[in-house]
Design a protein around this motif. Structure first.
Motif, PDB file in Angstrom:
ATOM      1  N   PHE A 136     -16.759 -30.265  51.299  1.00  0.00           N
ATOM      2  CA  PHE A 136     -16.170 -28.827  51.541  1.00  0.00           C
ATOM      3  C   PHE A 136     -15.836 -28.091  50.038  1.00  0.00           C
ATOM      4  O   PHE A 136     -16.405 -27.064  49.941  1.00  0.00           O
ATOM      5  N   ASP A 137     -15.047 -28.963  49.443  1.00  0.00           N
ATOM      6  CA  ASP A 137     -14.518 -28.310  48.076  1.00  0.00           C
ATOM      7  C   ASP A 137     -14.271 -29.498  47.219  1.00  0.00           C
ATOM      8  O   ASP A 137     -13.500 -30.304  47.509  1.00  0.00           O
ATOM      9  N   TYR A 197     -11.000 -32.387  58.899  1.00  0.00           N
ATOM     10  CA  TYR A 197     -10.886 -32.044  57.446  1.00  0.00           C
ATOM     11  C   TYR A 197     -10.041 -32.917  56.962  1.00  0.00           C
ATOM     12  O   TYR A 197      -9.028 -33.769  57.295  1.00  0.00           O
ATOM     13  N   PHE A 234      -5.296 -31.128  43.572  1.00  0.00           N
ATOM     14  CA  PHE A 234      -6.181 -31.016  44.521  1.00  0.00           C
ATOM     15  C   PHE A 234      -7.595 -31.604  43.825  1.00  0.00           C
ATOM     16  O   PHE A 234      -7.789 -31.348  42.839  1.00  0.00           O
ATOM     17  N   PHE A 251      -8.488 -34.120  53.015  1.00  0.00           N
ATOM     18  CA  PHE A 251      -8.298 -33.689  51.477  1.00  0.00           C
ATOM     19  C   PHE A 251      -7.635 -35.021  50.690  1.00  0.00           C
ATOM     20  O   PHE A 251      -7.014 -35.733  51.318  1.00  0.00           O
ATOM     21  N   GLY A 279      -9.823 -26.279  59.983  1.00  0.00           N
ATOM     22  CA  GLY A 279      -9.706 -25.811  58.477  1.00  0.00           C
ATOM     23  C   GLY A 279      -8.633 -24.551  58.348  1.00  0.00           C
ATOM     24  O   GLY A 279      -8.504 -23.930  57.366  1.00  0.00           O
ATOM     25  N   ALA A 280      -8.212 -24.294  59.621  1.00  0.00           N
ATOM     26  CA  ALA A 280      -7.416 -22.824  59.558  1.00  0.00           C
ATOM     27  C   ALA A 280      -6.270 -22.942  58.645  1.00  0.00           C
ATOM     28  O   ALA A 280      -5.845 -24.080  58.489  1.00  0.00           O
ATOM     29  N   THR A 281      -6.311 -21.843  57.916  1.00  0.00           N
ATOM     30  CA  THR A 281      -5.370 -21.471  56.945  1.00  0.00           C
ATOM     31  C   THR A 281      -3.857 -22.010  57.507  1.00  0.00           C
ATOM     32  O   THR A 281      -3.158 -22.786  56.706  1.00  0.00           O
ATOM     33  N   TYR A 316      -5.594 -35.649  46.985  1.00  0.00           N
ATOM     34  CA  TYR A 316      -4.601 -35.149  46.124  1.00  0.00           C
ATOM     35  C   TYR A 316      -4.286 -36.356  45.237  1.00  0.00           C
ATOM     36  O   TYR A 316      -3.988 -37.411  45.609  1.00  0.00           O
ATOM     37  N   THR A 320     -13.899 -28.829  43.689  1.00  0.00           N
ATOM     38  CA  THR A 320     -13.645 -28.219  42.566  1.00  0.00           C
ATOM     39  C   THR A 320     -12.630 -28.863  41.438  1.00  0.00           C
ATOM     40  O   THR A 320     -12.408 -28.748  40.312  1.00  0.00           O
TER      41      THR A 320
END
Lengths: 115, 112
Positions: free
Chosen positions: A55-56, A31, A45, A33, A98-100, A35, A58
């Motif tokens: 994945f996201d 994963y 984000f 990300f 991707g675990a929280t 920012y 938004t």
């Protein structure tokens, strides 16, 4: 590698020029990300990837911003026709799964200055 | 209204003092709470995390979560000059690869 590598460290662009930022996640991390940090605060984000798949997204501005994570290549964030308000530090982070409760490892960021 | 509110400071305290940093949030779906520390020109690094309401202690650091009030805190005991940094609270909903929502960060300076 053992750390998230972001290049370049600094990038200066004139308004209207294109900017491309790169991120090599930690080897084995699935994963990624992105920012945006404006004015040394305000982490926003932008987008996340699971391997090469978005994945996201938004947080991505609808126009001018795009990102990719292709196999065997660093991930990239591209800004077409940069604006003054795009000046910020762009951070990339990666995690194994991707675990929280998974720890995110951040790179040192790319400082983008739009003049 | 922002999902996560944090006082930006700056906060300056003498060495050895107890430091209290706080955040409030509005989204009751947040289940996972974190504190990150960011030194100048570096990416943030995870300092502490917790899932549930209550306290979690790690050395000189204690993280506290009150879900009923939507309020989280980080306490630093016996503060050291090396603790001078920006501290960001952060939270996630409990789902796979959910984005982390950060507070705006509090700049902390510990005076020797």
């Amino acid at each position: 590698g053992e750390e998230v590598a972001q290049t370049p460290k600094h990038l200066v662009r004139g308004e209207g020029q294109k900017a491309k930022l790169y991120c090599a996640p930690i080897k084995g991390h699935s994963y990624v990300f992105w920012y945006q940090q404006v004015l040394k605060n305000e982490f926003k984000f932008l987008i996340s990837f699971q391997n090469e798949n978005v994945f996201d997204e938004t947080g991505m501005p609808k126009e001018r911003f795009s990102a990719k994570c292709l196999p065997n290549s660093p991930c990239s964030l591209e800004i077409q026709a940069t604006k003054l308000e795009d000046s910020a530090v762009y951070f990339c982070a990666s995690s194994l799964t991707g675990a929280t409760n998974e720890k995110l490892f951040f790179g040192s960021g790319t400082q983008l200055s739009v003049l | 209204q922002k999902e996560v509110e944090q006082d930006p400071g700056p906060l300056s305290v003498p060495e050895g003092a107890i430091v209290s940093l706080n955040c409030t949030y509005s989204n009751s779906a947040f289940q996972y709470f974190m504190w990150y520390r960011q030194y100048s020109r570096k990416g943030p690094e995870l300092l502490m995390y917790t899932y549930s309401s209550g306290n979690k202690e790690d050395g000189r650091f204690t993280a506290q979560v009150d879900k009923s009030s939507k309020y989280i805190s980080l306490f630093i005991r016996d503060s050291q000059p090396s603790d001078s940094a920006t501290y960001l609270c952060a939270m996630r909903v409990y789902s796979s690869a959910s984005k982390i929502i950060f507070g705006s960060g509090t700049r902390l300076s510990i005076r020797p």
